[in-house]
Design an enzyme around this catalytic site. Structure first.
Site, PDB file in Angstrom:
ATOM      1  CG  HIS A  39      10.225  -6.061  -4.859  1.00 58.08           C
ATOM      2  ND1 HIS A  39      10.360  -6.776  -3.692  1.00 58.08           N
ATOM      3  CD2 HIS A  39       9.006  -5.468  -4.811  1.00 58.08           C
ATOM      4  CE1 HIS A  39       9.262  -6.615  -2.957  1.00 58.08           C
ATOM      5  NE2 HIS A  39       8.430  -5.820  -3.621  1.00 58.08           N
ATOM      6  CE  LYS A  69      11.419  -2.852  -2.419  1.00 56.89           C
ATOM      7  NZ  LYS A  69      10.773  -1.540  -2.231  1.00 56.89           N
TER       8      LYS A  69
HETATM    9  P1  NAD Z   1       9.904   6.385  -8.228  1.00 58.12           P
HETATM   10  O1  NAD Z   1      11.362   6.686  -8.051  1.00 58.12           O
HETATM   11  O2  NAD Z   1       9.426   5.971  -9.584  1.00 58.12           O
HETATM   12  O3  NAD Z   1       9.036   7.638  -7.773  1.00 58.12           O
HETATM   13  C1  NAD Z   1       9.313   8.448  -6.663  1.00 58.12           C
HETATM   14  C2  NAD Z   1       8.927   9.856  -7.037  1.00 58.12           C
HETATM   15  O4  NAD Z   1       9.048  10.661  -5.856  1.00 58.12           O
HETATM   16  C3  NAD Z   1       9.848  10.466  -8.118  1.00 58.12           C
HETATM   17  O5  NAD Z   1       9.082  11.080  -9.132  1.00 58.12           O
HETATM   18  C4  NAD Z   1      10.668  11.472  -7.329  1.00 58.12           C
HETATM   19  O6  NAD Z   1      11.089  12.588  -8.101  1.00 58.12           O
HETATM   20  C5  NAD Z   1       9.643  11.879  -6.262  1.00 58.12           C
HETATM   21  N1  NAD Z   1      10.269  12.581  -5.141  1.00 58.12           N
HETATM   22  C6  NAD Z   1      11.471  12.346  -4.558  1.00 58.12           C
HETATM   23  N2  NAD Z   1      11.706  13.276  -3.609  1.00 58.12           N
HETATM   24  C7  NAD Z   1      10.608  14.096  -3.584  1.00 58.12           C
HETATM   25  C8  NAD Z   1      10.262  15.257  -2.853  1.00 58.12           C
HETATM   26  N3  NAD Z   1      11.058  15.784  -1.926  1.00 58.12           N
HETATM   27  N4  NAD Z   1       9.065  15.826  -3.119  1.00 58.12           N
HETATM   28  C9  NAD Z   1       8.214  15.324  -4.037  1.00 58.12           C
HETATM   29  N5  NAD Z   1       8.502  14.249  -4.789  1.00 58.12           N
HETATM   30  C10 NAD Z   1       9.694  13.647  -4.564  1.00 58.12           C
HETATM   31  O7  NAD Z   1       9.571   5.268  -7.142  1.00 58.12           O
HETATM   32  P2  NAD Z   1       8.262   4.342  -7.028  1.00 58.12           P
HETATM   33  O8  NAD Z   1       8.542   3.024  -7.624  1.00 58.12           O
HETATM   34  O9  NAD Z   1       7.056   5.117  -7.471  1.00 58.12           O
HETATM   35  O10 NAD Z   1       8.213   4.110  -5.450  1.00 58.12           O
HETATM   36  C11 NAD Z   1       8.124   5.198  -4.542  1.00 58.12           C
HETATM   37  C12 NAD Z   1       8.123   4.657  -3.115  1.00 58.12           C
HETATM   38  O11 NAD Z   1       6.942   3.881  -2.887  1.00 58.12           O
HETATM   39  C13 NAD Z   1       9.305   3.709  -2.790  1.00 58.12           C
HETATM   40  O12 NAD Z   1       9.695   3.938  -1.457  1.00 58.12           O
HETATM   41  C14 NAD Z   1       8.687   2.332  -2.953  1.00 58.12           C
HETATM   42  O13 NAD Z   1       9.352   1.328  -2.228  1.00 58.12           O
HETATM   43  C15 NAD Z   1       7.303   2.587  -2.402  1.00 58.12           C
HETATM   44  N6  NAD Z   1       6.260   1.627  -2.793  1.00 58.12           N
HETATM   45  C16 NAD Z   1       5.354   1.296  -1.836  1.00 58.12           C
HETATM   46  C17 NAD Z   1       4.288   0.462  -2.134  1.00 58.12           C
HETATM   47  C18 NAD Z   1       3.249   0.195  -1.075  1.00 58.12           C
HETATM   48  O14 NAD Z   1       2.256  -0.533  -1.338  1.00 58.12           O
HETATM   49  N7  NAD Z   1       3.398   0.785   0.119  1.00 58.12           N
HETATM   50  C19 NAD Z   1       4.153  -0.064  -3.433  1.00 58.12           C
HETATM   51  C20 NAD Z   1       5.105   0.289  -4.392  1.00 58.12           C
HETATM   52  C21 NAD Z   1       6.138   1.157  -4.062  1.00 58.12           C
END
Ligand code: NAD
Length: 273
Positions: A162, A166
């Site tokens: 990744h 990550k």
């Molecule tokens: P990122 O850090 O860019 O975004 C996360 C967002 O969540 C940030 O804007 C952060 O401020 C916000 N956040 C944190 N705490 C919060 C709260 N209490 N209330 C509201 N918002 C809050 O991360 P990302 O790359 O967008 O990934 C987010 C998650 O999704 C990770 O756990 C990642 O592994 C997962 N992910 C899953 C898939 C899937 O297909 N399931 C795909 C990609 C990423």
């Protein structure tokens, strides 16, 4: 006379200022039958008050990013949460209070977070997937099938790569593939995993499922499940060339979840596999 068109489903996005959140806002805009109802992020985030559409590179949508999660759940028929594990556990309880269906994409969840989600799923429909792509959903089904078919003599190793941002390893998808392999072998992953190797590790024991995690650049997500036996090796590989595939799957799951009875669902259920 044609039936009146169904109004679009009102979808809320939590983590809307994040990488996936912005992609979800764009994906909802491109999906027939879906409309963005509200966009939330954490208290104190610099993007609070900004227009969710503008932040995602679209036109102004008139929806400001808020930290008022209760209002977000009230405005939405279904909420998509890609935030962080602690946030996801508390949002699951809030979703149950409001009777709002929930789609969870956050990874890195611990057992106590899963317990909170289990509790909420008595009241609402929750779709949770470590990976929302159709290809990975199929990969998991194939992994289970191959693990069941091959004898324990075939060592199972899961390799993932990744992007450099990550924060959790191995990826949630790698762990989900490990669980699928363990299920095929009639084992539980918790007691049959090797999560890393360094130094004099000794010979590989037969049975456990090995994991290796690589990080670098902007790789959206590569996963290989390797079955290494005497004289041959079978490798099943999936490569995501962009993260849009996850957003598209999550929005599809959100549309599917509206009106479903309470319970926990996965992407196999959404895709009818
Ligand atoms: P990122 O850090 O860019 O975004 C996360 C967002 O969540 C940030 O804007 C952060 O401020 C916000 N956040 C944190 N705490 C919060 C709260 N209490 N209330 C509201 N918002 C809050 O991360 P990302 O790359 O967008 O990934 C987010 C998650 O999704 C990770 O756990 C990642 O592994 C997962 N992910 C899953 C898939 C899937 O297909 N399931 C795909 C990609 C990423």
């Amino acid at each position: 006379m044609s039936a009146a068109a169904t109004p679009p489903r009102r979808i809320g996005v939590l983590g809307a200022a994040g990488r996936m959140g912005q992609m979800l806002v764009r994906q909802i805009g491109e999906t027939d039958g879906a409309t963005l109802a509200a966009a939330g992020d954490r208290a104190g985030h610099a993007a609070l008050g900004r227009d969710a559409g503008q932040l995602a590179g679209l036109e102004t949508l008139g929806i400001a990013i808020t930290d008022d999660a209760a209002a977000l759940f009230k405005a939405s028929q279904v909420v998509i949460d890609f935030t962080s594990p602690d946030a996801t556990a508390s949002y699951a309880a809030l979703a149950a209070q409001h009777g709002t269906a929930l789609v969870i994409g956050t990874t890195g969840l611990k057992p106590e977070h899963q317990t909170a989600i289990d509790r909420a799923a008595h009241k609402i429909a929750i779709v949770q997937a470590a990976n929302f792509s159709a290809g990975v959903t199929l990969l998991a089904a194939l992994t289970e099938q191959v693990a069941r078919a091959l004898p324990a003599l075939y060592d199972i190793e899961i390799v993932e790569m990744h992007h450099r941002h990550k924060v959790d390893a191995p990826s949630g998808t790698a762990l989900a593939l490990g669980s699928a392999a363990a299920q095929g072998r009639g084992l539980t992953l918790e007691s049959h995993a090797i999560r890393g190797r360094d130094g004099i590790t000794g010979a590989r024991p037969m049975g456990p499922i090995g994991f290796a995690a690589l990080r670098g650049g902007d790789v959206a997500g590569d996963h290989s499940v390797i079955f290494a036996g005497p004289g041959e090796r079978l490798e099943l590989t999936h490569k995501a060339s962009g993260r849009q595939v996850f957003a598209a799957g999550a929005v599809q799951a959100a549309l599917w979840a509206v009106g479903k009875p309470p319970g926990r669902y996965d992407m196999r259920a959404v895709l009818g596999l």
